[in-house]
Design an enzyme around this catalytic site. Structure first.
Site, mmCIF file in Angstrom:
data_model
loop_
_atom_site.group_PDB
_atom_site.id
_atom_site.type_symbol
_atom_site.label_atom_id
_atom_site.label_comp_id
_atom_site.label_asym_id
_atom_site.label_seq_id
_atom_site.Cartn_x
_atom_site.Cartn_y
_atom_site.Cartn_z
ATOM 1 N N THR A 181 0.809 -1.227 0.000
ATOM 2 C CA THR A 181 0.000 0.000 0.000
ATOM 3 C C THR A 181 0.837 1.271 0.000
ATOM 4 O O THR A 181 0.466 2.263 -0.626
ATOM 5 C CB THR A 181 -0.910 0.011 1.259
ATOM 6 N N THR A 214 1.572 -4.876 4.165
ATOM 7 C CA THR A 214 1.383 -5.297 5.562
ATOM 8 C C THR A 214 0.806 -6.706 5.677
ATOM 9 O O THR A 214 1.013 -7.374 6.684
ATOM 10 C CB THR A 214 0.432 -4.333 6.300
ATOM 11 N N ASP A 215 0.078 -7.143 4.641
ATOM 12 C CA ASP A 215 -0.667 -8.404 4.781
ATOM 13 C C ASP A 215 0.219 -9.587 5.152
ATOM 14 O O ASP A 215 -0.169 -10.431 5.951
ATOM 15 C CB ASP A 215 -1.429 -8.718 3.480
ATOM 16 N N GLN A 256 -3.649 -21.112 19.288
ATOM 17 C CA GLN A 256 -4.474 -20.128 18.573
ATOM 18 C C GLN A 256 -4.533 -18.806 19.344
ATOM 19 O O GLN A 256 -4.944 -17.786 18.788
ATOM 20 C CB GLN A 256 -5.902 -20.662 18.409
ATOM 21 N N ASP A 298 1.550 -6.813 -4.584
ATOM 22 C CA ASP A 298 0.726 -6.787 -3.385
ATOM 23 C C ASP A 298 1.287 -7.940 -2.549
ATOM 24 O O ASP A 298 1.538 -9.026 -3.081
ATOM 25 C CB ASP A 298 -0.729 -7.076 -3.784
ATOM 26 N N SER A 299 1.524 -7.723 -1.273
ATOM 27 C CA SER A 299 2.249 -8.753 -0.518
ATOM 28 C C SER A 299 1.461 -10.048 -0.369
ATOM 29 O O SER A 299 2.020 -11.052 0.072
ATOM 30 C CB SER A 299 2.695 -8.224 0.844
ATOM 31 N N SER A 300 0.196 -10.050 -0.748
ATOM 32 C CA SER A 300 -0.534 -11.327 -0.766
ATOM 33 C C SER A 300 0.075 -12.267 -1.802
ATOM 34 O O SER A 300 -0.183 -13.473 -1.788
ATOM 35 C CB SER A 300 -2.007 -11.124 -1.124
HETATM 36 N N1 ASP Z 1 -2.629 -5.692 0.285
HETATM 37 C C1 ASP Z 1 -1.566 -4.812 0.698
HETATM 38 C C2 ASP Z 1 -0.292 -5.635 0.756
HETATM 39 O O1 ASP Z 1 -0.095 -6.381 1.666
HETATM 40 C C3 ASP Z 1 -1.877 -4.234 2.028
HETATM 41 C C4 ASP Z 1 -0.813 -3.337 2.590
HETATM 42 O O2 ASP Z 1 0.205 -3.061 2.043
HETATM 43 O O3 ASP Z 1 -1.018 -2.866 3.710
HETATM 44 O O4 ASP Z 1 0.503 -5.544 -0.150
#
Ligand code: ASP
Length: 347
Positions: free
Chosen positions: A16, A92-93, A282, A60-62
């Site tokens: 992001t 962040t993901d 968990q 995108d880190s996903s």
């Molecule tokens: N979907 C974004 C990512 O992880 C979210 C972020 O950067 O906060 O790349």
């Protein structure tokens, strides 16, 4: 040392922090990295040389994959002698996974590797990206009186906290303070001053050790999150799958699982077939102790090893690296019970 300008390598992987709205799709997509530094002229006020390099394509880190962790580790190794610290801009993901992975892949680290990103793109007025980036650069270049890095660790710097990377989890998809490290205190807090928690920061055994990287990763790990209503078919699929070498079992509370015969039979069969079974709780706070309840003890007796108070993210990364280092599962199990990078507290 005196008067020498600190140097930082900024690596932009995506996320992001460097995204903007695609006018057609209405979704956030990465934009040209050079614009990030234009957006943060404050960085020019530090007596720090900042060079930058960007992933191509930005992601995108996903979409992060272990091969990209290898790329990051290689990049750090290749530039290690030329920079005092490294700042990795990352979505962040999956930041907690990547920071965990790098913490285990980099051996003999004596320089800061700081992951950061933001919840709002750096171009929008209320962005948290500027503050996160500026604090990260300041921390990555901070040294003590002897000229040694103040934080020679892989960390996440986010929302005023500096956290050990392999202790961190993404807690919020909304808040600017998106990360916490529930079982370990922050390594620093950025307020009016940056206050370092020096007693919590790991120091290398020697400042002269050359950096090594573990770039062989074995990813044959499954994660089974226990829940009421599990069926033998599904549990069997996770624990006895031919393609898995290790399974992280996310258990209840202090490491408890159903004591039903069918469940324990499958666990035993899996363990006896040689698979590595690791127990991670968990719960966000606290860890696994399979000696408290009978249900936990049964799991231990069935061959499950403790993940102590480690996060799922760091246990996964630790397994990838340890399994990449040896084909002997008993060696991996023994190493899981060692605190390698400050990721667990042995109880
Ligand atoms: N979907 C974004 C990512 O992880 C979210 C972020 O950067 O906060 O790349």
């Amino acid at each position: 040392m005196i008067g020498r300008k600190a140097s930082i390598l900024l690596v932009y992987t995506g996320g992001t922090i460097g995204m903007k709205q695609d006018p057609e799709k209405g979704t956030l997509v990465p934009f040209d990295f050079s614009q990030i530094l234009d957006q943060v002229p404050e960085l020019g006020k530090f007596a720090i040389r900042i060079d930058s390099v960007a992933f191509d394509p930005l992601i995108d880190s996903s979409d992060i994959e272990p091969s990209m962790w290898v790329r990051l580790a290689d990049l750090i190794l290749g530039h290690y002698d030329y920079y005092d610290g490294f700042v990795i801009l990352h979505g962040t993901d999956t930041m907690a996974y990547s920071a965990s992975a790098l913490s285990f892949m980099l051996k003999g680290l004596t320089k800061p590797v700081i992951f950061t990103g933001s919840q709002l793109p750096i171009g929008v007025p209320r962005t948290d990206g500027k503050e996160n980036l500026i604090s990260s650069v300041e921390i990555a270049s901070a040294t003590d009186a002897d000229g040694h890095a103040l934080v020679p660790e892989v960390c996440i710097c986010f929302g005023s906290l500096l956290l050990r990377g392999n202790r961190a989890v993404k807690e919020s998809s909304e808040a600017f303070s998106a990360f916490i490290s529930p079982n370990f205190p922050p390594l620093a807090e950025a307020g009016i001053n940056i206050r370092y928690n020096t007693s919590a920061i790991r120091r290398p055994a020697s400042w002269d050790t050359p950096l090594e990287i573990h770039s062989e990763l074995d990813t044959r790990v499954a994660i089974l999150k226990l829940h009421p209503g599990m069926t033998p078919e599904i549990v069997r699929h996770f624990l006895l799958g031919k393609e898995t070498r290790a399974v992280i079992i996310e258990t209840y509370g202090s490491g408890n699982a159903p004591a039903r015969d069918w469940f324990l039979d499958i666990v035993r069969e899996s363990s006896e077939s040689g698979k590595i079974l690791v127990n991670v709780t968990q719960c966000l706070n606290g860890g696994v102790d399979m000696d408290i309840y009978d249900n936990g003890r049964k799991l231990k007796d069935a061959g499950v090893v403790s993940g102590y108070d480690g996060t799922t993210e760091s246990t996964l990364a630790k397994l990838f690296v340890l399994m990449g280092m040896t084909s002997d599962n008993e060696t991996v199990k023994n190493a899981l019970s060692q605190n390698l990078r400050g990721e667990i507290l042995l109880s």
